[in-house]
Scaffold this active site. Structure first.
Site, mmCIF file in Angstrom:
data_model
loop_
_atom_site.group_PDB
_atom_site.id
_atom_site.type_symbol
_atom_site.label_atom_id
_atom_site.label_comp_id
_atom_site.label_asym_id
_atom_site.label_seq_id
_atom_site.Cartn_x
_atom_site.Cartn_y
_atom_site.Cartn_z
ATOM 1 C CD GLU A 13 -3.037 -1.068 0.280
ATOM 2 O OE1 GLU A 13 -3.131 -0.067 -0.458
ATOM 3 O OE2 GLU A 13 -3.822 -2.027 0.222
ATOM 4 N NE ARG B 162 -3.879 2.707 -0.372
ATOM 5 C CZ ARG B 162 -5.096 2.607 0.141
ATOM 6 N NH1 ARG B 162 -5.721 3.670 0.597
ATOM 7 N NH2 ARG B 162 -5.699 1.434 0.235
ATOM 8 C CG ASP C 26 -6.229 -7.175 -7.105
ATOM 9 O OD1 ASP C 26 -5.122 -7.397 -6.596
ATOM 10 O OD2 ASP C 26 -7.106 -6.503 -6.540
ATOM 11 C CD GLU D 239 -11.352 -1.998 -7.311
ATOM 12 O OE1 GLU D 239 -12.515 -1.746 -6.901
ATOM 13 O OE2 GLU D 239 -10.348 -1.800 -6.607
ATOM 14 C CB THR E 157 -2.601 -1.298 -8.982
ATOM 15 O OG1 THR E 157 -3.840 -1.952 -8.739
ATOM 16 C CG2 THR E 157 -1.826 -1.120 -7.693
HETATM 17 C C1 DMJ Z 1 -6.724 0.260 -4.464
HETATM 18 O O1 DMJ Z 1 -5.949 0.613 -3.387
HETATM 19 C C2 DMJ Z 1 -5.881 -0.370 -5.536
HETATM 20 O O2 DMJ Z 1 -6.613 -0.353 -6.715
HETATM 21 C C3 DMJ Z 1 -5.474 -1.768 -5.219
HETATM 22 O O3 DMJ Z 1 -4.810 -2.420 -6.274
HETATM 23 C C4 DMJ Z 1 -6.634 -2.625 -4.806
HETATM 24 N N1 DMJ Z 1 -7.823 -1.870 -4.662
HETATM 25 C C5 DMJ Z 1 -7.831 -0.647 -3.990
HETATM 26 C C6 DMJ Z 1 -9.164 0.057 -4.116
HETATM 27 O O4 DMJ Z 1 -10.239 -0.768 -4.208
#
Ligand code: DMJ
Length: 668
Positions: free
Chosen positions: A303, A307, A436, A572, A658
């Site tokens: 994370e 982020r 994912d 998503e 992501t």
């Molecule tokens: C986000 O922090 C990112 O997309 C991560 O890959 C998984 N999903 C969350 C939000 O749903």
């Protein structure tokens, strides 16, 4: 990028809007501005930096008048009139509206509406001292107004003011000549700038001919509202509790206040042209963001990477501000101990103070998780590229080499990997939670390297083909396509909201695929997934879908367990529609996204921001009192982009990590 450049960019956006829509413009904060707006079909407001309360009043007033298509830019003090003068008809707005309340007058002038301008000039309802002064000044200008309007129509020789006014017209013409020169040099400077800063700064090209403009503007206003609330009640905290009106944090951030929302929102604010908000974020990051000082307890490596590191690197990519690069580097340096464990397989958590890393106890006997250790490459590789320091790239290469060497059961990647012995853990498979973004990064690493990293593409193709064979199902009777989870040989007929991202991934792959048959196949699959996930939204009570939905004899795309009915502002589904919109131009994707906007407004908006809900099948909703940072990074960004032109974050030039932080495609 400095503030004047942003002002200029705002002005370009506004100028385009005005030119294409022939709209009225209101220089708020102005009472006259409100008068000027009365006959406008589309209203734009521009306001000076320190007039916020008046500006807000004008905004509220216009909303009450039913002017619900209102775009407003808050620019540096004194910039508003300058911007308008610079970019509009080439005639000066008498040059006083930046200090006086002449907005209605100016806007009518811009709209070439003489009688409206006269109305504005004789407005007796000006409620502020400045307004009354404006009223007086407007009156004194009203005789010359005809000249200016005639001039803007190109009728400069036929007016009633005699010689005196001719002087005025010549004066205007002189100003216009200067203006043309200034415009030219501004455009030249901008062009030069663009050469040095690939890829081009994304700005919306307003006026697409449908109502996407208004929809995009609404999303921008929603973003501002959520941001203002965060700023007011939780500034510096990781997230906001929009009902309790205080800071919030999740365990992924440890126990320190790291300003996660600020970093996650940074590029979205920039792309939307929310200039002051962007500058606040920039300043906070510059002055405060220091993981060594702020981070406490165990933080999530994954994370933090997607982020914080992702947010800072895209901040750098968009602005070339070295400060972001330095901050990103210092955070990644602190994460490195999590990548030095035995075989180099990254661990999940790190304590910044002690430098110790570990895995979650609950994960298959202390295993590392596929989506987590498999989603570092975009950021680490880009960081090596920018800094010239190969250490980050090499760390990830170790992981990639190791995964390449591993045998995959039936070609599939289990979600657990033991970092001590390098063996797969429990045989569980998913395209959603815990898996994912691993697949996403295989494809995107290939794309972001300008299609040079062909190994990742090959591994992506093999992984997806294996998943299609084993995990892709069609429901009955509606024939909805979905990816199920596998637990050993047991199929769990459920798809997660997280897994809905894959429609966008398939579409992106199809768009870049040279083989026409393969491209068609994956674009069709992308559309099928986009449709299935839409069904999960359509079947809820609030118009937004649950955390996970099932396919049984009784239900299709509906959550069954009470644990799966919540919605936490995840992006998503909209993400997939965004890609599908870009590549198919099927209007339904924009319409579905607009339905989401309305659902957000109706059910998730609370007094101080937007909150998740505990059960999407129940109205009235019960809120969870959390405004997630990815609301800014992802949901608002994708909503904004789906209503923007394709040139705003062109998908041949940018690849989103992501967390939806954009990185430039490296063509060399
Ligand atoms: C986000 O922090 C990112 O997309 C991560 O890959 C998984 N999903 C969350 C939000 O749903």
């Amino acid at each position: 990028m400095d503030s004047s450049t942003i002002d200029q960019m705002v002005s370009v956006e506004m100028a385009l809007a005005l030119r294409q829509k022939q709209a009225s413009y209101v220089d708020a904060p102005v009472s006259g501005g409100v008068v000027g707006a009365q006959n406008a079909t589309l209203t734009f407001m521009v306001g000076g930096g320190d007039e916020q309360p008046v500006f807000d009043r004008a905004h509220t007033f216009l909303s009450k008048m039913g002017k619900n298509i209102v775009n407003w830019w808050k620019v540096g003090n004194g910039q508003a009139a300058k911007i308008c003068n610079n970019m509009m008809l080439g005639i000066s707005m008498i040059g006083v509206s930046e200090t006086m309340n002449l907005g209605g007058f100016g806007s009518a002038l811009m709209a070439k509406d003489l009688s409206l301008a006269q109305n504005a000039a004789t407005d007796t309802h000006a409620p502020t001292p400045l307004g009354s002064m404006a009223h007086q000044i407007c009156k004194s200008f009203s005789s010359r107004l005809r000249v200016a309007v005639a001039h803007s129509h190109g009728e400069v020789h036929d007016h009633e003011d005699g010689d005196k006014s001719h002087v005025h017209v010549r004066d205007l013409e002189e100003r216009r000549r200067h203006q043309v020169e200034r415009d030219k040099s501004f455009l030249r400077a901008r062009a030069e700038n663009e050469v040095q800063m690939p890829p081009p700064i994304p700005k919306p090209d307003i006026g697409a001919g449908d109502d996407a403009d208004g929809r995009r503007i609404t999303v921008k206003q929603m973003t501002k509202f959520a941001w203002d609330s965060y700023k007011k009640y939780a500034w510096g905290s990781n997230e906001l509790k929009p009902i309790s009106k205080k800071g919030h944090s999740a365990s992924i951030f440890g126990s320190g206040d790291l300003g996660a929302t600020i970093v996650d929102a940074l590029d979205t604010l920039y792309i939307m042209g929310l200039k002051e908000e962007y500058e606040d974020a920039h300043k906070w990051i510059e002055m405060n963001l220091d993981f060594k000082r702020l981070a406490r307890g165990d933080i999530s490596v994954f994370e933090t990477n997607i982020r914080f590191v992702g947010g800072l690197l895209s901040g750098y990519a968009l602005t070339r501000d070295e400060m972001y690069l330095k901050k990103a580097t210092s955070i990644v340096d602190l994460l490195l101990p999590a990548l030095t464990h035995q075989l180099g397989i990254p661990l999940a958590l790190i304590n910044i103070v002690s430098g110790k890393a570990k895995n979650y106890g609950w994960a298959s006997g202390g295993a590392s998780i596929l989506s987590e250790f498999g989603s570092l490459e975009l950021e680490f590789d880009y960081l090596s590229n920018l800094t010239g320091n190969d250490i980050y790239r090499n760390k990830i290469k170790t992981v990639r080499d190791f995964l390449t060497s591993l045998e995959k059961p039936d070609g599939l990647y289990p979600i657990y990997l033991n970092p001590n012995n390098g063996k797969w853990g429990q045989r569980e498979y998913s395209i959603g939670a815990m898996a994912d973004s691993f697949y996403e990064y295989l494809l995107k690493q290939y794309l972001v390297t300008g299609k040079k990293d062909t190994r990742t593409k090959k591994e992506y193709n093999e992984a997806i083909e294996a998943m299609e064979k084993k995990m892709l199902f069609s429901s009955s009777p509606s024939n909805l396509k979905y990816f199920a989870n596998l637990k050993g040989s047991r199929v769990e007929h459920k798809m997660e909201h997280l897994g809905c991202f894959c429609g966008g991934m398939f579409a992106l792959d199809a768009f870049n695929e040279p083989n026409a048959t393969r491209a068609r196949h994956y674009m069709d699959l992308a559309k099928d997934i986009g449709h299935t996930c839409h069904e999960s939204y359509r079947k809820s009570a609030i118009g937004i879908g649950p955390e996970a939905f099932r396919f049984t004899n009784d239900v299709e795309a509906v959550a069954v367990s009470s644990q799966e009915k919540y919605y936490i502002l995840r992006p998503e589904v909209v993400e997939t529609w965004f890609y599908l919109w870009r590549f198919t131009k099927d209007q339904k994707y924009r319409d579905w996204a607009w339905d989401v906007v309305q659902a957000l407004e109706k059910h998730l908006k609370v007094e101080a921001g937007y909150s998740g809900v505990k059960d999407v099948y129940q109205v009235p909703v019960t809120h969870d009192d959390t405004q997630q940072s990815f609301l800014f990074a992802e949901l608002f960004k994708y909503l904004y982009l789906i209503f923007s032109e394709d040139s705003v974050m062109d998908l041949t030039q940018w690849v989103f990590n992501t967390e939806a932080h954009p990185f430039p495609v490296r063509n060399s």
